[in-house]
Design an enzyme around this catalytic site. Structure first.
Site, short mmCIF file in Angstrom:
data_model
loop_
_atom_site.label_atom_id
_atom_site.label_comp_id
_atom_site.label_asym_id
_atom_site.label_seq_id
_atom_site.Cartn_x
_atom_site.Cartn_y
_atom_site.Cartn_z
N HIS A 118 0.82 -1.21 0.00
CA HIS A 118 0.00 0.00 0.00
C HIS A 118 0.86 1.27 0.00
CE1 HIS A 118 -0.62 0.48 4.70
NE2 HIS A 118 0.62 0.20 4.41
N GLU A 119 0.21 2.36 -0.39
CA GLU A 119 0.87 3.65 -0.63
C GLU A 119 1.96 3.51 -1.70
OE1 GLU A 119 -0.60 6.16 0.29
OE2 GLU A 119 -1.90 5.06 1.65
N GLY A 120 1.69 2.70 -2.69
CA GLY A 120 2.61 2.52 -3.81
C GLY A 120 3.46 1.28 -3.62
#
Length: 601
Positions: free
Chosen positions: A441-443
């Site tokens: 998550h978050e890239g």
């Protein structure tokens, strides 16, 4: 097993020896504070973490939130944790005094959050997201929006989320399809669906403020057409009272491998009349605005990953000290007493690797938080600009290195416990499951590798990259003044040289052949991360060397500093050399993954 969260001595070392956080008191914004106030804030965070968050870490994992079609049900301890966090003022800790905040430095707030995450990373997701959403409104919202939403978000009546991802798009935000239809009164109606929205629904607060990316009808294609909207779960009247339920529906909860007490949701906007929403800032600039919250979240993800790895290390260290098994190879007497497994060299190897990964990652995240602070409050414009440029460059590694190696540390922690580590009797398997989300998550790592090599390194004629190498070389020169650190400094300098050569080789072909050049960007991300953390360990080793010289022999402080130095030696002598085969692959543009064909799988 140990109930320790973070070693307070580590926090003290990072804040006041490595980063000299006390010098922030000379800045006008913090002159009413003191080191005692900072420490009292951390004491409060530790108490709340221990009393209200740690008590349900396992329970929240075993009893994840459930949706009955109308309402989300959660264990009651989560509410108590949220209330305690809000009542202590942490949701507004870094806001100005005149906004009802505590006007705390970013680094102190993030240190406080580290204690909360160490106790229960899953339940910490709700305040973590709310702080980020409030920051977004504070920075880019209108005065009316700030007056309407910030007070209830800061006192805990409203929570916040970031709603970016869509079912068919994932990280491809340029292709989102959520549509915003303008209304005569200046508001908009949203239509679309968002997925993997952490905290997208819950029973903790009376309202949830969704920060939503959408495209206004007729907007330009791609990222240039994205706008940012405030879309509350419940409409808010002009006087701040709650109105009707907005057209935002929870389509369902997602069931996860870890982070189970943080709801992960599918949200439907506009199933009926359209979800009422309000534009933040200017049209078509929403992705740029949202990057503020995304980058804050990326640093937070890195911190959480480092903390989960650190917690696994704490437990495996305690177990290794207390678990007797076997004898040293030199002892051939089967009737002799068994030794604690920490006396076995390979167990110490696994513990030392965890220490190097996790304390290096934690120091990196604290350093990033200090850069964030400097980018806002450093005395001169030049200092603020340099801090922002350096943080912007390093953020992909700040998120990705702890996420990869905090998880590896958790794997090693399980291995130290052997079969016991694979059971639910100990928390290590939960730490591993919780931490497995962080590389995603978050890239994902791939997204950050592409961003780093394709955009951030070459940006502005490599100005930020040059600033990083110059900053690192200054510390290496300082380290060379200490005979015991000189070999480590030389090894890191060689690593920087190899990184420079590899970077130059890759950038020489970036414009002409971007697909092949960026094909191995994730390897470049890891290589850069190893060099970066090696430098962070040099910085820590410099401080530890000075501290050791001023500590009585065989004192707790002397042992603490020796531990830092040994972890620095381990990382630089064992982990940094891994960049050599990585550089070889990168510099020859190793073609095997790129040339693999779909039909061959």
């Amino acid at each position: 097993m140990t109930d320790q969260l973070i070693n307070d001595r580590d926090i003290d070392f990072l804040l006041y020896e490595l980063l000299d956080t006390e010098q922030l008191l000379s800045r006008e914004r913090y002159q009413e504070h003191s080191r005692e106030v900072f420490n009292a804030t951390l004491d409060t965070a530790r108490t709340i973490a221990t009393k209200y968050f740690a008590n349900h870490n396992a329970k929240g994992d075993a009893n994840e939130p459930r949706f009955d079609g109308e309402r989300v049900h959660m264990i009651e301890e989560t509410q108590a944790a949220w209330d305690a966090f809000a009542e202590a003022g942490f949701l507004a800790a870094h806001a100005d005094f005149d906004e009802g905040g505590l006007q705390m430095p970013e680094i102190i707030l993030r240190s406080a959050m580290a204690y909360i995450s160490a106790a229960n990373v899953s339940s910490s997701g709700y305040p973590f997201l709310t702080i980020g959403a409030a920051n977004l409104i504070r920075t880019f919202g209108s005065e009316e929006q700030k007056a309407l939403y910030l007070p209830p978000m800061q006192d805990g009546r409203f929570a916040g989320t970031m709603a970016l991802t869509e079912p068919g798009q994932g990280s491809a935000l340029a292709d989102i399809t959520t549509t915003a239809r303008p209304q005569a009164d200046g508001s908009y109606r949203l239509y679309g669906q968002k997925m993997f929205i952490s905290g997208g629904d819950q029973s903790l607060t009376e309202n949830i403020v969704h920060m939503v990316l959408a495209k206004i009808e007729g907007a330009p294609a791609g990222a240039k057409g994205i706008s940012l909207f405030i879309c509350p779960k419940v409409l808010v009247n002009a006087d701040g009272s709650l109105g009707a339920r907005n057209d935002v529906a929870l389509a369902g909860l997602l069931h996860k491998m870890g982070y189970r007490n943080t709801t992960s949701t599918v949200l439907s906007f506009g199933e009926q009349e359209g979800a009422q929403a309000w534009l933040v800032g200017e049209p078509h600039k929403g992705l740029g605005y949202m990057f503020q919250m995304m980058n804050e979240a990326r640093i937070g993800v890195g911190m959480g990953a480092a903390i989960l790895g650190y917690q696994g290390y704490n437990h495996s260290l305690d177990y290794a000290r207390n678990r007797p098994q076997g004898r040293l190879p030199s002892n051939r007497d089967p009737s002799s007493k068994q030794v604690p497994i920490i006396q076995h060299a390979d167990v110490r190897r696994m513990l030392l690797a965890q220490k190097a990964y996790c304390e290096g990652s934690l120091a990196l995240c604290f350093y990033a938080s200090a850069l964030y602070e400097d980018s806002h409050t450093a005395p001169t414009a030049e200092e603020r600009e340099q801090a922002f440029a350096l943080l912007d460059l390093l953020t992909p590694m700040v998120k990705s290195f702890p996420s990869r190696y905090g998880l590896k540390a958790n794997e090693l922690a399980i291995q130290v416990l052997g079969g016991s580590g694979y059971t639910r009797e100990y928390p290590l398997e939960q730490y591993y499951r919780d931490n497995r989300l962080n590389p995603i998550h978050e890239g994902t790592e791939a997204i950050h590798g592409l961003d780093l090599l394709g955009r951030k390194v070459p940006m502005a004629q490599m100005a930020a990259y040059r600033l990083f190498t110059e900053t690192a070389h200054r510390d290496l020169e300082s380290a060379r003044a200490h005979p015991e650190l000189a070999p480590l400094a030389d090894a890191v300098a060689e690593g920087l040289t190899l990184l420079n050569e590899t970077t130059a080789t890759l950038l020489s072909r970036l414009a002409a052949d971007p697909d092949r050049t960026l094909a191995n960007a994730t390897v470049y991300l890891d290589m850069f991360g190893r060099v970066l953390v090696a430098w962070i360990w040099i910085k820590q080793a410099l401080v530890a060397t000075g501290g050791l010289a001023n500590s009585p022999a065989d004192s707790d402080d002397a042992h603490f500093y020796q531990g830092k130095l040994q972890a620095a030696r381990y990382f630089i002598n064992w982990e940094l050399p891994e960049i050599k085969p990585q550089a070889e692959l990168l510099q020859r543009f190793a073609p095997e993954p790129f040339e693999m064909q779909d039909a061959w799988f």
